[in-house]
Design a protein around this motif. Structure first.
Motif, PDB file in Angstrom:
ATOM      1  N   TYR A  77     -17.412  15.462   7.943  1.00  0.00           N
ATOM      2  CA  TYR A  77     -16.417  16.448   8.363  1.00  0.00           C
ATOM      3  C   TYR A  77     -15.021  16.199   7.800  1.00  0.00           C
ATOM      4  O   TYR A  77     -14.149  17.054   7.931  1.00  0.00           O
ATOM      5  N   GLY A  78     -14.792  15.059   7.199  1.00  0.00           N
ATOM      6  CA  GLY A  78     -13.472  14.790   6.647  1.00  0.00           C
ATOM      7  C   GLY A  78     -13.464  13.506   5.845  1.00  0.00           C
ATOM      8  O   GLY A  78     -14.446  12.747   5.835  1.00  0.00           O
ATOM      9  N   GLU A  79     -12.367  13.262   5.145  1.00  0.00           N
ATOM     10  CA  GLU A  79     -12.216  12.031   4.380  1.00  0.00           C
ATOM     11  C   GLU A  79     -10.747  11.643   4.330  1.00  0.00           C
ATOM     12  O   GLU A  79      -9.848  12.472   4.558  1.00  0.00           O
ATOM     13  N   THR A  80     -10.504  10.394   4.063  1.00  0.00           N
ATOM     14  CA  THR A  80      -9.157   9.900   3.817  1.00  0.00           C
ATOM     15  C   THR A  80      -9.242   8.776   2.791  1.00  0.00           C
ATOM     16  O   THR A  80     -10.299   8.160   2.621  1.00  0.00           O
ATOM     17  N   GLU A  81      -8.173   8.543   2.079  1.00  0.00           N
ATOM     18  CA  GLU A  81      -8.100   7.447   1.113  1.00  0.00           C
ATOM     19  C   GLU A  81      -6.969   6.506   1.505  1.00  0.00           C
ATOM     20  O   GLU A  81      -5.887   6.953   1.921  1.00  0.00           O
ATOM     21  N   LEU A  82      -7.216   5.207   1.371  1.00  0.00           N
ATOM     22  CA  LEU A  82      -6.210   4.196   1.676  1.00  0.00           C
ATOM     23  C   LEU A  82      -5.941   3.344   0.449  1.00  0.00           C
ATOM     24  O   LEU A  82      -6.870   2.965  -0.270  1.00  0.00           O
ATOM     25  N   ASP A  83      -4.654   3.040   0.206  1.00  0.00           N
ATOM     26  CA  ASP A  83      -4.314   1.993  -0.747  1.00  0.00           C
ATOM     27  C   ASP A  83      -4.761   0.665  -0.151  1.00  0.00           C
ATOM     28  O   ASP A  83      -4.552   0.408   1.048  1.00  0.00           O
ATOM     29  N   ILE A  84      -5.366  -0.190  -0.964  1.00  0.00           N
ATOM     30  CA  ILE A  84      -5.914  -1.439  -0.454  1.00  0.00           C
ATOM     31  C   ILE A  84      -5.120  -2.628  -1.006  1.00  0.00           C
ATOM     32  O   ILE A  84      -5.084  -2.872  -2.212  1.00  0.00           O
ATOM     33  N   ALA A  85      -4.459  -3.330  -0.110  1.00  0.00           N
ATOM     34  CA  ALA A  85      -3.773  -4.582  -0.430  1.00  0.00           C
ATOM     35  C   ALA A  85      -3.886  -5.477   0.796  1.00  0.00           C
ATOM     36  O   ALA A  85      -3.996  -4.987   1.927  1.00  0.00           O
ATOM     37  N   PHE A  86      -3.845  -6.766   0.595  1.00  0.00           N
ATOM     38  CA  PHE A  86      -4.211  -7.708   1.642  1.00  0.00           C
ATOM     39  C   PHE A  86      -3.065  -8.636   2.017  1.00  0.00           C
ATOM     40  O   PHE A  86      -2.207  -8.963   1.198  1.00  0.00           O
ATOM     41  N   ALA A  87      -3.109  -9.088   3.271  1.00  0.00           N
ATOM     42  CA  ALA A  87      -2.286 -10.208   3.716  1.00  0.00           C
ATOM     43  C   ALA A  87      -3.153 -11.465   3.656  1.00  0.00           C
ATOM     44  O   ALA A  87      -4.335 -11.425   3.989  1.00  0.00           O
ATOM     45  N   ILE A  88      -2.553 -12.569   3.222  1.00  0.00           N
ATOM     46  CA  ILE A  88      -3.250 -13.855   3.164  1.00  0.00           C
ATOM     47  C   ILE A  88      -2.805 -14.671   4.364  1.00  0.00           C
ATOM     48  O   ILE A  88      -1.601 -14.886   4.565  1.00  0.00           O
ATOM     49  N   MET A  89      -3.751 -15.133   5.168  1.00  0.00           N
ATOM     50  CA  MET A  89      -3.400 -15.721   6.462  1.00  0.00           C
ATOM     51  C   MET A  89      -4.180 -17.001   6.754  1.00  0.00           C
ATOM     52  O   MET A  89      -5.301 -17.196   6.258  1.00  0.00           O
ATOM     53  N   THR A  90      -3.550 -17.874   7.531  1.00  0.00           N
ATOM     54  CA  THR A  90      -4.170 -19.115   7.995  1.00  0.00           C
ATOM     55  C   THR A  90      -3.846 -19.303   9.475  1.00  0.00           C
ATOM     56  O   THR A  90      -3.085 -18.528  10.055  1.00  0.00           O
ATOM     57  N   ARG A  91      -4.387 -20.340  10.061  1.00  0.00           N
ATOM     58  CA  ARG A  91      -3.964 -20.715  11.410  1.00  0.00           C
ATOM     59  C   ARG A  91      -2.511 -21.168  11.353  1.00  0.00           C
ATOM     60  O   ARG A  91      -2.050 -21.695  10.323  1.00  0.00           O
ATOM     61  N   PRO A  92      -1.741 -20.973  12.419  1.00  0.00           N
ATOM     62  CA  PRO A  92      -0.317 -21.345  12.405  1.00  0.00           C
ATOM     63  C   PRO A  92      -0.122 -22.811  12.026  1.00  0.00           C
ATOM     64  O   PRO A  92      -0.844 -23.702  12.486  1.00  0.00           O
ATOM     65  N   GLY A  93       0.852 -23.023  11.141  1.00  0.00           N
ATOM     66  CA  GLY A  93       1.194 -24.380  10.737  1.00  0.00           C
ATOM     67  C   GLY A  93       0.372 -24.925   9.594  1.00  0.00           C
ATOM     68  O   GLY A  93       0.667 -26.023   9.088  1.00  0.00           O
ATOM     69  N   GLU A  94      -0.657 -24.202   9.153  1.00  0.00           N
ATOM     70  CA  GLU A  94      -1.474 -24.665   8.037  1.00  0.00           C
ATOM     71  C   GLU A  94      -1.049 -23.968   6.749  1.00  0.00           C
ATOM     72  O   GLU A  94      -0.559 -22.837   6.768  1.00  0.00           O
ATOM     73  N   GLY A  95      -1.231 -24.667   5.616  1.00  0.00           N
ATOM     74  CA  GLY A  95      -0.846 -24.116   4.329  1.00  0.00           C
ATOM     75  C   GLY A  95      -2.044 -23.718   3.497  1.00  0.00           C
ATOM     76  O   GLY A  95      -3.194 -23.713   3.968  1.00  0.00           O
TER      77      GLY A  95
END
Length: 299
Positions: A77-95
């Motif tokens: 019944y419909g469609e949408t398009e999204l630009d795809i880009a990511f956040a890079i994440m870890t547990r707090p305090g980790e590199g």
């Protein structure tokens, strides 16, 4: 409330697409795959489903394509398009240095693989059912780094080290809004129609079908074959057409294909998206024509 199933957990691009459709009273129902999202509609556990169908980087999402043609039927019944880009994440305090287990959906990994090689050298890839699931894996200690929408970091209490990460800046994904069979979305003049058909295994049958579209000036925006997985060496042809079932040239072409095909399934006509959710007024539908009824009943 309108229950809408989607690839979960919360924090995926599919969830983002769900909200982009703007369905009034939407109640998200998280499941573990696009096929499960469509199955929820068939089982009456959801009113609609949102599922990815095509990535500009990785091509068609075959699990969605295959699930669309399972019985009983569903309709787009419909469609949408999204630009795809990511956040890079870890547990707090980790590199990001040191041996790292990197979690994301396999398709997402292909879209950040170069960045990971340059910024998280030596990382081992851990496949996740979704990008949101990858973020959850990091939060639960099953991985060390995830690539996911930024919202996933907020949901799972993770620290973001980089945002807007994408090896290809043009990366986009197209998502569908799918529900039970019904009257097609009203014609807008800028629409898409999808059908799936099988042909007799005879020389020239596919060429003849393609000529039915070409001779009437009906443009195909996508065509691919998928194994039926029911009878050996049989294939479904999935075709996206530019236009609406109410457009006379397209309707005439479909009637001609109906006469040539051993099976044909109408998956819907709906407004094409241009980077944002197309109109999906679920309360208005144009009258379905006779071809739609006959195609659904099969031959």
């Amino acid at each position: 409330m309108t229950r809408i199933s989607y690839l979960g957990p919360a924090g995926t691009f599919t969830e983002q697409a769900l909200w982009a459709f703007g369905v009034p009273g939407a109640e998200p129902v998280a499941v573990d795959s696009p096929a499960a999202a469509l199955s929820a509609v068939r089982a009456g556990e959801a009113d609609y489903a949102v599922a990815a169908i095509e990535s500009s980087v990785d091509g068609s999402v075959t699990s969605t394509s295959d699930a669309l043609v399972e019985s009983p039927g569903v309709q787009i019944y419909g469609e949408t398009e999204l630009d795809i880009a990511f956040a890079i994440m870890t547990r707090p305090g980790e590199g990001l240095d040191g041996p790292r287990r990197f979690a994301s959906h396999p398709v997402a990994y292909q879209q950040v693989k170069r960045w990971v090689g340059e910024n998280v050298p030596g990382a081992s890839f851990v496949p996740a059912a979704s990008n949101g699931a990858g973020a959850r894996m990091v939060a639960e200690g099953e991985a060390d780094v995830a690539a996911a929408p930024r919202r996933a970091a907020e949901l799972f209490g993770l620290e973001v080290h980089a945002d807007g990460v994408a090896d290809l800046e043009t990366a986009r994904t197209r998502f569908l809004l799918v529900g039970p069979p019904g009257t097609p979305t009203p014609r807008t003049g800028n629409d898409r129609t999808t059908i799936v058909f099988q042909l007799p295994n005879e020389p020239g049958t596919l060429v003849a079908v393609l000529q039915e579209f070409a001779s009437r000036g009906v443009d195909m925006s996508r065509i691919e074959s998928r194994p039926t997985r029911k009878v050996r060496n049989t294939y479904d042809f999935h075709v996206d057409l530019v236009g609406h079932i109410e457009d006379e040239p397209l309707a005439e072409a479909l009637r001609a294909v109906y006469l040539r095909a051993s099976k044909i399934v109408f998956l819907g006509s709906w407004p094409r998206a241009h980077g944002e959710a197309a109109p999906t007024d679920l309360g208005r539908r144009a009258a379905a024509n006779e071809w739609v009824r006959r195609a659904r009943e099969g031959k």
